[in-house]
Write a protein that holds these residues in place. Structure first.
Motif, PDB file in Angstrom:
ATOM      1  N   THR A  46      84.079   1.290 -17.659  1.00  0.00           N
ATOM      2  CA  THR A  46      85.244   1.238 -18.553  1.00  0.00           C
ATOM      3  C   THR A  46      85.373  -0.126 -19.225  1.00  0.00           C
ATOM      4  OG1 THR A  46      86.541   0.746 -16.573  1.00  0.00           O
ATOM      5  CG2 THR A  46      86.572   3.018 -17.368  1.00  0.00           C
ATOM      6  N   ASP A  47      85.050  -1.188 -18.490  1.00  0.00           N
ATOM      7  CA  ASP A  47      85.133  -2.530 -19.079  1.00  0.00           C
ATOM      8  C   ASP A  47      84.087  -2.709 -20.179  1.00  0.00           C
ATOM      9  OD1 ASP A  47      87.167  -3.122 -17.336  1.00  0.00           O
ATOM     10  OD2 ASP A  47      85.862  -4.078 -15.851  1.00  0.00           O
ATOM     11  N   ILE A  48      82.874  -2.244 -19.905  1.00  0.00           N
ATOM     12  CA  ILE A  48      81.823  -2.332 -20.929  1.00  0.00           C
ATOM     13  C   ILE A  48      82.203  -1.475 -22.133  1.00  0.00           C
ATOM     14  CG2 ILE A  48      79.383  -1.941 -21.423  1.00  0.00           C
ATOM     15  CD1 ILE A  48      78.809  -2.293 -18.451  1.00  0.00           C
ATOM     16  N   ALA A  49      82.787  -0.302 -21.865  1.00  0.00           N
ATOM     17  CA  ALA A  49      83.189   0.602 -22.952  1.00  0.00           C
ATOM     18  C   ALA A  49      84.200  -0.071 -23.877  1.00  0.00           C
ATOM     19  CB  ALA A  49      83.766   1.889 -22.378  1.00  0.00           C
ATOM     20  N   ASN A  50      85.136  -0.806 -23.313  1.00  0.00           N
ATOM     21  CA  ASN A  50      86.139  -1.489 -24.142  1.00  0.00           C
ATOM     22  C   ASN A  50      85.493  -2.529 -25.055  1.00  0.00           C
ATOM     23  OD1 ASN A  50      88.294  -0.028 -23.100  1.00  0.00           O
ATOM     24  ND2 ASN A  50      88.615  -1.459 -21.402  1.00  0.00           N
ATOM     25  N   THR A  51      84.496  -3.230 -24.528  1.00  0.00           N
ATOM     26  CA  THR A  51      83.790  -4.211 -25.357  1.00  0.00           C
ATOM     27  C   THR A  51      83.013  -3.520 -26.470  1.00  0.00           C
ATOM     28  OG1 THR A  51      83.541  -5.652 -23.425  1.00  0.00           O
ATOM     29  CG2 THR A  51      82.142  -6.117 -25.320  1.00  0.00           C
ATOM     30  N   THR A 106      72.248   2.573 -17.430  1.00  0.00           N
ATOM     31  CA  THR A 106      73.250   3.578 -17.068  1.00  0.00           C
ATOM     32  C   THR A 106      73.168   4.023 -15.606  1.00  0.00           C
ATOM     33  OG1 THR A 106      73.225   4.378 -19.356  1.00  0.00           O
ATOM     34  CG2 THR A 106      74.232   5.812 -17.704  1.00  0.00           C
ATOM     35  N   PRO A 107      71.972   4.271 -15.046  1.00  0.00           N
ATOM     36  CA  PRO A 107      71.923   4.744 -13.651  1.00  0.00           C
ATOM     37  C   PRO A 107      72.520   3.764 -12.645  1.00  0.00           C
ATOM     38  CG  PRO A 107      69.815   5.120 -14.745  1.00  0.00           C
ATOM     39  CD  PRO A 107      70.630   4.261 -15.656  1.00  0.00           C
ATOM     40  N   HIS A 108      72.654   2.494 -13.018  1.00  0.00           N
ATOM     41  CA  HIS A 108      73.185   1.497 -12.086  1.00  0.00           C
ATOM     42  C   HIS A 108      74.712   1.443 -12.092  1.00  0.00           C
ATOM     43  CE1 HIS A 108      69.109  -0.025 -11.507  1.00  0.00           C
ATOM     44  NE2 HIS A 108      68.970  -0.060 -12.820  1.00  0.00           N
ATOM     45  N   LEU A 109      75.333   2.141 -13.038  1.00  0.00           N
ATOM     46  CA  LEU A 109      76.799   2.137 -13.096  1.00  0.00           C
ATOM     47  C   LEU A 109      77.372   2.948 -11.936  1.00  0.00           C
ATOM     48  CD1 LEU A 109      77.668   2.659 -16.873  1.00  0.00           C
ATOM     49  CD2 LEU A 109      78.302   0.703 -15.469  1.00  0.00           C
ATOM     50  N   GLN A 110      78.412   2.417 -11.318  1.00  0.00           N
ATOM     51  CA  GLN A 110      79.052   3.131 -10.215  1.00  0.00           C
ATOM     52  C   GLN A 110      80.296   3.883 -10.664  1.00  0.00           C
ATOM     53  OE1 GLN A 110      79.701   0.098  -7.244  1.00  0.00           O
ATOM     54  NE2 GLN A 110      77.565   0.145  -6.547  1.00  0.00           N
ATOM     55  N   TYR A 111      80.989   3.359 -11.662  1.00  0.00           N
ATOM     56  CA  TYR A 111      82.222   3.983 -12.140  1.00  0.00           C
ATOM     57  C   TYR A 111      82.263   3.928 -13.668  1.00  0.00           C
ATOM     58  CZ  TYR A 111      83.513   2.973  -7.294  1.00  0.00           C
ATOM     59  OH  TYR A 111      83.521   2.887  -5.923  1.00  0.00           O
ATOM     60  N   GLY A 112      82.947   4.904 -14.240  1.00  0.00           N
ATOM     61  CA  GLY A 112      83.204   4.876 -15.682  1.00  0.00           C
ATOM     62  C   GLY A 112      82.018   5.235 -16.550  1.00  0.00           C
ATOM     63  N   THR A 113      81.119   6.066 -16.038  1.00  0.00           N
ATOM     64  CA  THR A 113      79.932   6.413 -16.823  1.00  0.00           C
ATOM     65  C   THR A 113      80.293   7.201 -18.080  1.00  0.00           C
ATOM     66  OG1 THR A 113      78.704   6.550 -14.739  1.00  0.00           O
ATOM     67  CG2 THR A 113      77.640   7.445 -16.694  1.00  0.00           C
ATOM     68  N   LEU A 114      81.291   8.071 -17.979  1.00  0.00           N
ATOM     69  CA  LEU A 114      81.652   8.919 -19.121  1.00  0.00           C
ATOM     70  C   LEU A 114      82.206   8.103 -20.293  1.00  0.00           C
ATOM     71  CD1 LEU A 114      81.345  11.980 -19.478  1.00  0.00           C
ATOM     72  CD2 LEU A 114      83.786  12.203 -19.010  1.00  0.00           C
ATOM     73  N   PRO A 115      83.242   7.275 -20.089  1.00  0.00           N
ATOM     74  CA  PRO A 115      83.715   6.461 -21.222  1.00  0.00           C
ATOM     75  C   PRO A 115      82.662   5.470 -21.713  1.00  0.00           C
ATOM     76  CG  PRO A 115      84.835   5.830 -19.184  1.00  0.00           C
ATOM     77  CD  PRO A 115      84.097   7.092 -18.896  1.00  0.00           C
ATOM     78  N   PHE A 116      81.834   4.988 -20.797  1.00  0.00           N
ATOM     79  CA  PHE A 116      80.736   4.095 -21.172  1.00  0.00           C
ATOM     80  C   PHE A 116      79.793   4.801 -22.151  1.00  0.00           C
ATOM     81  CE2 PHE A 116      76.246   3.143 -20.301  1.00  0.00           C
ATOM     82  CZ  PHE A 116      76.183   1.785 -20.563  1.00  0.00           C
TER      83      PHE A 116
END
Length: 497
Positions: A46-51, A106-116
């Protein structure tokens, strides 16, 4: 006329924007580094998505002030220098590379994969008008690669992005003095393979292939290439769709109606993108406007062009009467075996070609239309229809160019090698002493029925297109006979008592 003070304000503004963009790109690289090397604390999706959303909004705001149409300029590589000169001097290449690296992470993300994933896709669409030629050529495959990396819930969004925002402006680009295909067009086989292998939804396969068929004349070469060299999943779907979409080269060879199921029942319609659409969520897009200013004004979060339902297109046209709105080519409702020209007078109405041009599609409710050989000749000749994207029956192997002929032969060999016995094991492969000491019996990824079907596809292609003549090269004939004997040897065990 701008005075010196105005010019200074613009340059200062651009400089500040450039510094801010560079800093945020650096933060994306930092996030990618932390993900790839598992440096704690890991960034959240989610943080990356906001950026990433910041870049999308920045790009759209920049685009709104551009005087000329970047989408029209994208179609010809000769305009690239002039097109890039319309924008502020931002580091678009580093942004593209950062987004590409994040897709890999992407496979290393633990949370927020969809908004990312949603933010990445939106930004890639917004970034297209700002890219130079090498990144434009790489963009279609990068978006297709997202099918392998992003959650299944985003696959439809990826297909819509490819079909409506990326492919129409990339694989058809013209390069001066270059008769061969662009790199983007040459990557079509890889795009097909990526989507067919990693999406299990046949409707996605149909959507991608129909999109490509509407833009690339000899996309059948790419289909044959996928069948010849692709992974098992891609090969299976490509073979089915080859027989599903292309007019049969020999209608007497097989019963096509009993062979194929309907693929496109589950196609998700592409909806109107206007923010204030009165029928939001239900109105299917029917018109497209390529004006970037109109697009940013009426669809603040979507990249251009702007896709609209009839009602919204009429409403915007009343406000902006000088704007042009073009018809969208709709998916095929059904694949007809006969000519769809309502005024057809031919005695042989068997489908010979399928045309994806808007001119011909307008006679069929803006759906691709099938013609018999006589109607095809009337619609596409030296006087008319020369620029239409038309797909005809496959020619005989010996009438194909060398690349297509090679792909066809390799496709036949690949298909016939897929066959396996049903009722009993092939004695040549079941001898216990031939097995290694430690062997793992993995489940077959292809069902027995599909394996048999692939073998039949190979036989039909061979019988229908590869009848030898005195000029047939010995090496090709030898390979085809060899694999045919192999297929017969293997499948003969399926019918023994």
């Amino acid at each position: 006329m701008q005075g010196p003070q105005d010019t200074m304000q613009y340059s200062v503004s651009d400089s500040e924007l450039s510094l801010k963009v560079t800093a945020k790109i650096r933060s994306l690289y930092d996030a990618q580094l932390r993900l790839q090397h598992n440096i704690q604390p890991l960034p959240l999706g989610t943080d990356i998505a906001n950026t990433v959303k910041y870049f999308s909004q920045t790009l759209l705001s920049v685009l709104k002030d551009v005087p000329r149409s970047p989408l029209e300029m994208l179609r010809d590589a000769d305009n690239d220098g002039e097109r890039m000169g319309l924008y502020p001097n931002l580091d678009y290449k580093s942004l593209f590379n950062a987004l590409s690296g994040l897709v890999d992470s992407t496979p290393h993300l633990q949370y927020g994969t969809l908004p990312f994933g949603q933010a990445i896709l939106q930004c890639l669409g917004c970034l297209l008008p700002f890219l130079e030629y090498d990144m434009i050529d790489n963009l279609p495959f990068l978006v297709a690669y997202c099918v392998a990396m992003f959650p299944v819930a985003l696959h439809q969004e990826i297909l819509h992005l490819l079909s409506y925002y990326i492919l129409p402006f990339t694989i058809t680009r013209k390069y001066a003095g270059m008769e061969e295909e662009s790199q983007a067009s040459q990557s079509v086989a890889a795009i097909i393979m990526m989507v067919f292998q990693h999406s299990n939804n046949p409707a996605h396969h149909c959507q991608l292939l129909e999109c490509l068929m509407s833009m690339k004349q000899w996309v059948v070469k790419d289909i044959l290439c996928v069948i010849a060299y692709g992974t098992w999943g891609a090969r299976l779907s490509a073979a089915k769709l080859l027989f599903y979409y292309w007019p049969p080269f020999d209608a007497k060879l097989f019963d096509r109606k009993g062979l194929l199921c309907k693929f496109s029942n589950d196609l998700v319609p592409f909806l109107c993108q206007r923010d204030m659409c009165p029928n939001a969520g239900t109105a299917e897009a029917a018109k497209v406007c390529y004006d970037h200013c109109i697009s940013v004004t009426f669809a603040s979060d979507s990249p251009p062009p702007l896709y609209l339902c009839i009602e919204c297109a009429n409403e915007i046209h009343r406000e902006h009467p000088n704007q042009r709105f073009f018809d969208i080519l709709h998916p095929q409702q059904q694949v007809s075996m006969v000519c769809e020209n309502k005024n057809c007078r031919s005695t042989d109405k068997a489908a010979y070609s399928i045309c994806f041009s808007n001119e011909c599609a307008s006679y069929n409710g803006n759906h691709p239309i099938r013609y018999c050989q006589q109607c095809h000749g009337n619609r596409h000749n030296s006087r008319r229809g020369g620029d239409h994207v038309v797909h005809t029956r496959l020619p005989l192997a010996w009438q194909m160019d060398s690349d297509m002929q090679t792909n066809l032969v390799e496709a036949i060999i690949s298909l016939l090698k897929e066959a396996k016995p049903i009722n009993m094991e092939d004695p040549d492969s079941s001898t216990e002493q031939l097995k290694p000491p430690l062997s793992v019996d993995l489940p077959d990824p292809i069902s027995v029925e599909d394996r048999q079907l692939l073998g039949r596809y190979g036989v039909w292609l061979m019988v229908g297109l590869c009848t030898p003549n005195p000029d047939t090269p010995d090496e090709i004939l030898g390979r085809l006979l060899s694999v045919l004997f192999h297929w017969f040897h293997v499948t003969s065990f399926s019918y023994t008592g």
